[in-house]
Write a protein that holds these residues in place. Structure first.
Motif, PDB file in Angstrom:
ATOM      1  N   UNK A 307       0.844  -1.188   0.000  1.00  0.00           N
ATOM      2  CA  UNK A 307       0.000   0.000   0.000  1.00  0.00           C
ATOM      3  C   UNK A 307       0.879   1.238   0.000  1.00  0.00           C
ATOM      4  N   UNK A 308       0.590   2.183  -0.887  1.00  0.00           N
ATOM      5  CA  UNK A 308       1.390   3.408  -0.959  1.00  0.00           C
ATOM      6  C   UNK A 308       1.258   4.235   0.324  1.00  0.00           C
ATOM      7  N   UNK A 309       0.135   4.102   1.020  1.00  0.00           N
ATOM      8  CA  UNK A 309      -0.064   4.845   2.253  1.00  0.00           C
ATOM      9  C   UNK A 309       0.826   4.325   3.369  1.00  0.00           C
ATOM     10  N   UNK A 310       1.155   3.029   3.294  1.00  0.00           N
ATOM     11  CA  UNK A 310       1.982   2.433   4.338  1.00  0.00           C
ATOM     12  C   UNK A 310       3.455   2.412   3.967  1.00  0.00           C
ATOM     13  N   UNK A 311       3.780   2.778   2.725  1.00  0.00           N
ATOM     14  CA  UNK A 311       5.154   2.644   2.237  1.00  0.00           C
ATOM     15  C   UNK A 311       6.113   3.550   2.998  1.00  0.00           C
ATOM     16  N   UNK A 312       7.174   2.948   3.484  1.00  0.00           N
ATOM     17  CA  UNK A 312       8.295   3.681   4.070  1.00  0.00           C
ATOM     18  C   UNK A 312       7.851   4.718   5.094  1.00  0.00           C
ATOM     19  N   UNK A 313       6.974   4.328   5.993  1.00  0.00           N
ATOM     20  CA  UNK A 313       6.535   5.254   7.040  1.00  0.00           C
ATOM     21  C   UNK A 313       7.711   5.575   7.959  1.00  0.00           C
ATOM     22  N   UNK A 346      28.670  15.141  14.924  1.00  0.00           N
ATOM     23  CA  UNK A 346      27.848  15.910  13.998  1.00  0.00           C
ATOM     24  C   UNK A 346      26.369  15.692  14.318  1.00  0.00           C
ATOM     25  N   UNK A 347      25.493  16.581  13.813  1.00  0.00           N
ATOM     26  CA  UNK A 347      24.051  16.416  14.054  1.00  0.00           C
ATOM     27  C   UNK A 347      23.534  15.095  13.486  1.00  0.00           C
ATOM     28  N   UNK A 348      22.530  14.534  14.134  1.00  0.00           N
ATOM     29  CA  UNK A 348      21.920  13.296  13.682  1.00  0.00           C
ATOM     30  C   UNK A 348      20.774  13.601  12.719  1.00  0.00           C
ATOM     31  N   UNK A 349      20.660  12.760  11.715  1.00  0.00           N
ATOM     32  CA  UNK A 349      19.563  12.917  10.743  1.00  0.00           C
ATOM     33  C   UNK A 349      19.041  11.537  10.358  1.00  0.00           C
ATOM     34  N   UNK A 350      17.773  11.484   9.965  1.00  0.00           N
ATOM     35  CA  UNK A 350      17.121  10.222   9.624  1.00  0.00           C
ATOM     36  C   UNK A 350      16.700  10.250   8.155  1.00  0.00           C
ATOM     37  N   UNK A 351      17.011   9.195   7.408  1.00  0.00           N
ATOM     38  CA  UNK A 351      16.629   9.115   6.001  1.00  0.00           C
ATOM     39  C   UNK A 351      16.532   7.655   5.587  1.00  0.00           C
ATOM     40  N   UNK A 352      15.949   7.411   4.405  1.00  0.00           N
ATOM     41  CA  UNK A 352      15.980   6.074   3.827  1.00  0.00           C
ATOM     42  C   UNK A 352      17.376   5.791   3.273  1.00  0.00           C
ATOM     43  N   UNK A 353      17.808   4.536   3.333  1.00  0.00           N
ATOM     44  CA  UNK A 353      19.127   4.204   2.804  1.00  0.00           C
ATOM     45  C   UNK A 353      19.164   4.404   1.295  1.00  0.00           C
ATOM     46  N   UNK A 354      20.377   4.609   0.764  1.00  0.00           N
ATOM     47  CA  UNK A 354      20.557   4.842  -0.670  1.00  0.00           C
ATOM     48  C   UNK A 354      21.573   3.840  -1.218  1.00  0.00           C
ATOM     49  N   UNK A 355      21.453   3.588  -2.523  1.00  0.00           N
ATOM     50  CA  UNK A 355      22.458   2.739  -3.175  1.00  0.00           C
ATOM     51  C   UNK A 355      23.839   3.359  -2.974  1.00  0.00           C
TER      52      UNK A 355
END
Length: 425
Positions: A307-313, A346-355
């Motif tokens: 579901x696109x609504x649940x994707x990568x929450x 350094x400051x902490x940040x949250x993101x999806x992993x990348x290739x």
């Protein structure tokens, strides 16, 4: 018109009982007026519901006035509602026809509950069923779309499906009952009107009994569809997995593309998209197909459905700092990371992993690609796409919910520990 034919149709399909209250969808057109008058003449208790969609200017208000007078004359309770249909269609990026239909049926359902009616009676007739079948055939459909209009769909019942338009108009003339005419029904602007005004007359030149022929075919297809649907449900159970569809199981079915269509079509994928998905089944993983609400990903052994609504929450992280003392107990829960606070420069940040992302998995010395780590953990493609990383500057400090980076570990020199946990887990 033989009213007994309608009585027999109601009884045969068990549409409602003599003691039921019926909410009649009353537009003011010949079909709905005939429905109301016929049910009243047969002794049923009826109330009426009318929607003003404000699509035809003064004509829409004329229809509402006519309906009010008709209900007043026959002492029928009337419920009315006004919709800004064009604005609704614009905001939702759908056609005006679709907006009107969805608004109408949602309101009918609420009104049925409010007035304690057993069913909502709508005035579809034999000609509507023929037009619907042809419309679905033109647009492209599975076998279920060639069954015509059903006598009952949930609380919606259609008592006039045994009559054609000519019989309905003849009935109104015989009782001296007037009705209003929707001027858009005389135009061929909409697809259904083109079928009614252009296509069907041409087909009748070839076969004057073409409507009867189409409806008889629909009856045969209805029986075939009942058998088909039982087989499809069994096939769905054989191929489905918790995350989607097993490709090997699907390919063992007699008609894999048909089974796949029946699974994906309710999710909004059309026949052409399903055909494209089928072509990837023996190919390399990674191909993605999307619509507004769903994403299909070709993995190694499965078609993953998300579901696109649940994707990568994005997870919500809670952080607390503690003095690191001899009695401090390091959490071992994978949903919690414990890092040396002084190593986080350094400051902490949250993101999806990348290739191309790398990190030093806890307990190791060398770098490892995040993609390789997730593959070793046998993550599906969808699971991989949903992996978040907590970064300290450009370095990954924590593969969230999986493993911390060894460079930020607690050691003998640690003075302050930063404990990071995923909220709600």
């Amino acid at each position: 018109m033989n009213t007994q034919k309608v009585v027999q149709y109601i009884e045969r399909h068990k549409l409602f009982s003599p003691d039921d209250k019926i909410l009649v969808a009353l537009s003011g057109g010949a079909d709905s007026v005939a429905l109301l008058r016929l049910l009243l003449s047969l002794g049923y208790t009826c109330e009426a519901a009318h929607c003003n969609f404000h699509l035809r200017g003064a004509e829409s208000d004329r229809d509402e006035h006519f309906v009010r007078q008709l209900c007043l004359e026959h002492r029928v309770a009337l419920y009315t509602v006004h919709f800004d249909t064009e604005q609704e269609a614009k905001e939702r990026h759908i056609s005006i026809e679709m907006a009107a239909r969805e608004l109408r049926y949602a309101w009918f359902e609420k009104t049925k509950e409010a007035c304690n009616a057993a069913v909502i009676a709508v005035a579809h007739h034999r000609d509507d069923s023929v037009e619907t079948l042809l419309l679905n055939l033109i647009r492209g459909t599975g076998i279920n779309g060639l069954r015509g209009i059903r006598p009952r769909n949930g609380h919606i019942v259609r008592p006039l499906l045994c009559l054609d338009r000519e019989e309905i108009v003849g009935y109104l003339e015989s009782i001296g009952q007037s009705y209003v005419t929707d001027s858009t029904n005389l135009q061929d602007e909409y697809t259904r009107n083109k079928i009614r005004l252009n296509l069907l007359p041409l087909m009748q030149e070839i076969n004057p009994s073409v409507k009867d022929s189409i409806l008889k075919t629909a009856e045969h297809l209805d029986d075939a569809a009942s058998i088909y649907n039982i087989s499809i449900e069994k096939a769905k159970q054989r191929v489905r997995t918790p995350e989607g569809i097993s490709i090997s199981a699907l390919m063992q079915e007699t008609a894999p593309e048909t089974v796949l269509f029946e699974i994906l079509h309710p999710l909004g994928f059309n026949a052409a998209q399903v055909r494209d998905i089928c072509r990837t089944l023996d190919g390399q993983p990674g191909k993605i197909f999307t619509n507004a609400d769903w994403r299909i990903v070709k993995d190694r052994d499965s078609l993953l459905i998300e579901s696109m609504q649940e994707a990568a929450e994005q997870p919500v992280l809670e952080m607390k700092e503690y003095p690191y003392t001899p009695d401090f107990i390091i959490p071992r829960d994978k949903n919690t990371a414990c890092l040396d606070a002084d190593k986080l420069k350094h400051p902490l940040s949250l993101r999806l992993w990348r290739q191309g992302d790398t990190f030093v998995p806890f307990g190791m010395k060398g770098r490892k690609k995040v993609s390789d780590y997730l593959t070793d953990r046998k993550f599906s493609l969808l699971h991989k796409r949903q992996q978040w990383v907590l970064c300290c500057g450009n370095d990954i400090a924590w593969l969230v919910g999986e493993r911390t980076d060894n460079r930020f570990r607690i050691d003998g020199k640690t003075r302050k520990a930063l404990v990071i946990s995923i909220a709600g887990r």
